[in-house]
Design a protein around this motif. Structure first.
Motif, short mmCIF file in Angstrom:
data_model
loop_
_atom_site.label_atom_id
_atom_site.label_comp_id
_atom_site.label_asym_id
_atom_site.label_seq_id
_atom_site.Cartn_x
_atom_site.Cartn_y
_atom_site.Cartn_z
N THR A 2 0.90 -1.26 -0.08
CA THR A 2 0.10 0.04 0.07
C THR A 2 0.78 1.51 -0.11
O THR A 2 1.85 1.33 0.95
CB THR A 2 -0.80 0.09 1.31
OG1 THR A 2 -1.65 -1.36 1.17
CG2 THR A 2 -1.91 1.34 1.14
N ARG A 149 -11.66 4.45 -8.59
CA ARG A 149 -11.27 3.95 -7.27
C ARG A 149 -12.27 4.38 -6.38
O ARG A 149 -13.03 5.56 -6.73
CB ARG A 149 -9.76 4.43 -6.96
CG ARG A 149 -8.80 3.63 -7.61
CD ARG A 149 -7.27 4.07 -6.83
NE ARG A 149 -6.20 3.57 -7.50
CZ ARG A 149 -4.99 3.44 -7.18
NH1 ARG A 149 -4.73 4.35 -6.10
NH2 ARG A 149 -3.97 2.93 -7.91
N LYS A 177 -14.34 -5.24 0.00
CA LYS A 177 -14.66 -6.56 -0.68
C LYS A 177 -15.70 -6.13 -1.98
O LYS A 177 -15.41 -6.66 -3.07
CB LYS A 177 -14.94 -7.80 0.05
CG LYS A 177 -14.11 -8.20 0.99
CD LYS A 177 -14.52 -9.42 1.86
CE LYS A 177 -13.69 -9.79 2.76
NZ LYS A 177 -14.26 -11.04 3.92
N ARG A 180 -13.68 -4.27 -4.37
CA ARG A 180 -12.74 -5.16 -5.34
C ARG A 180 -13.26 -5.92 -6.26
O ARG A 180 -13.09 -6.16 -7.38
CB ARG A 180 -11.91 -6.09 -4.32
CG ARG A 180 -10.84 -6.91 -4.99
CD ARG A 180 -10.05 -7.73 -4.08
NE ARG A 180 -10.57 -8.70 -3.02
CZ ARG A 180 -10.35 -9.23 -2.24
NH1 ARG A 180 -8.83 -9.49 -2.27
NH2 ARG A 180 -10.89 -10.14 -1.49
N GLY A 185 -10.13 0.27 -7.69
CA GLY A 185 -9.12 0.30 -6.58
C GLY A 185 -9.83 0.72 -5.47
O GLY A 185 -10.68 1.54 -5.42
N TYR A 201 -4.60 -1.93 7.93
CA TYR A 201 -3.97 -2.58 6.51
C TYR A 201 -3.97 -4.01 6.64
O TYR A 201 -4.05 -4.66 5.56
CB TYR A 201 -2.57 -2.00 6.70
CG TYR A 201 -1.48 -2.76 5.77
CD1 TYR A 201 -1.53 -2.68 4.40
CD2 TYR A 201 -0.56 -3.60 6.18
CE1 TYR A 201 -0.78 -3.39 3.68
CE2 TYR A 201 0.30 -4.46 5.44
CZ TYR A 201 0.38 -4.25 4.02
OH TYR A 201 1.07 -4.79 3.20
N PRO A 205 -5.28 -5.85 3.21
CA PRO A 205 -4.18 -5.62 2.72
C PRO A 205 -4.01 -5.24 1.01
O PRO A 205 -3.04 -4.87 0.75
CB PRO A 205 -3.43 -7.28 2.61
CG PRO A 205 -4.66 -7.95 2.75
CD PRO A 205 -5.72 -7.15 3.44
N TRP A 206 -5.34 -5.28 0.63
CA TRP A 206 -5.31 -4.94 -0.74
C TRP A 206 -5.53 -3.30 -1.30
O TRP A 206 -5.92 -3.05 -2.28
CB TRP A 206 -6.25 -5.73 -1.62
CG TRP A 206 -7.71 -5.59 -1.37
CD1 TRP A 206 -8.55 -4.78 -1.88
CD2 TRP A 206 -8.38 -6.29 -0.26
NE1 TRP A 206 -9.63 -5.12 -1.19
CE2 TRP A 206 -9.80 -5.99 -0.28
CE3 TRP A 206 -7.79 -7.45 0.53
CZ2 TRP A 206 -10.58 -6.74 0.63
CZ3 TRP A 206 -8.82 -8.05 1.27
CH2 TRP A 206 -10.01 -7.57 1.48
N GLU A 208 -4.96 0.14 -2.02
CA GLU A 208 -3.73 0.76 -2.98
C GLU A 208 -3.09 1.83 -2.50
O GLU A 208 -1.77 2.11 -2.66
CB GLU A 208 -4.59 1.38 -4.23
CG GLU A 208 -5.53 0.13 -5.00
CD GLU A 208 -4.62 -0.43 -6.03
OE1 GLU A 208 -3.51 -0.21 -6.18
OE2 GLU A 208 -5.05 -1.28 -6.82
#
Length: 237
Positions: A2, A149, A177, A180, A185, A201, A205-206, A208
């Motif tokens: 990130t 995003r 979720k 995503r 993003g 985080y 964890p995804w 951006e």
């Protein structure tokens, strides 16, 4: 990993309080990059109470990392962004008199307006992000409107974190979720700090990018800017 984008509004606030050019906004931004930040965020407001339009023009040719301009898409703001062409524009629903952002967009009610604005920025090759609450419907309409995003408005997470971290982060994980799955993003920002950043985080964890200003600049008063940026980056590992 990130990315950490440092919001330098508070540096401009300090400069403007005394007049002159100390601290120098451009120098601080370049130092943030040198110390490891992967991006710089500015939020120019109509009254120029912190970041000024001139700062935005001064920063663009000198920054080597990602440049993110956030703000309410009034005609003057749109014109500024189209002229500067940052890497990313983040749309927030602030009124001109607001002290700081305190809510996400109602993307369903403002769908037509946001669609038109997002088309203009997307056609100019600028990545778009829409500031939203952790609400699946708001995220879905941001996607329909054409956003690349969403930026999750994390003040509710920060407020509840000290009482019940798991309860605080749960709606943000669910929202992330949804985003995503829609191909969006995911950024996050507002009231993130050294106390709560690593937990969100680890659970998302995804992410951006996180955009952090007030807490980071406040921490830098005690630890220095270089060490503070490294501490925030450590939270994103």
């Amino acid at each position: 990993m990130t990315k950490l984008s440092v919001n330098i509004n508070k540096i401009a606030t300090l400069r403007n309080a005394r007049g002159g050019d100390v601290p120098n906004v451009v120098k601080v931004a370049l130092d943030c990059e040198r110390f490891g930040a992967e991006g710089i965020t500015v939020h120019p407001r109509p009254d120029e109470r912190h970041i000024r339009k001139a700062d935005v023009y001064d920063l663009k040719p000198l920054l080597k990392t990602e440049f993110n301009i956030e703000g309410y898409p009034a005609p003057e703001f749109i014109d500024l962004v189209l002229k500067v062409k940052p890497h990313q524009v983040t749309l927030v629903p602030d009124s001109p008199v607001q002290l700081t952002s305190n809510s996400g967009w109602d993307t369903k009610s403002h769908y037509d307006f946001l669609s038109e604005v997002l088309d203009e920025f997307n056609n100019a090759g600028i990545r778009t992000s829409v500031f939203v609450a952790a609400d699946s419907q708001m995220i879905e309409y941001a996607a329909k409107a054409g956003a690349d995003r969403v930026e999750l408005y994390t003040e509710p997470y920060a407020t509840t974190y000290n009482v019940d971290p798991d309860k605080a982060v749960k709606p943000f994980v669910e929202a992330a979720k949804v985003a995503r799955n829609l191909g969006l993003g995911i950024n996050a920002g507002h009231d993130l700090s050294l106390a709560n950043l690593n937990f969100i985080y680890k659970n998302i964890p995804w992410l951006e990018e996180v955009s952090i200003g007030h807490a980071l600049i406040s921490d830098a008063l005690y630890m220095g800017l270089e060490k503070t940026i490294q501490e925030y980056k450590n939270c994103l590992r």
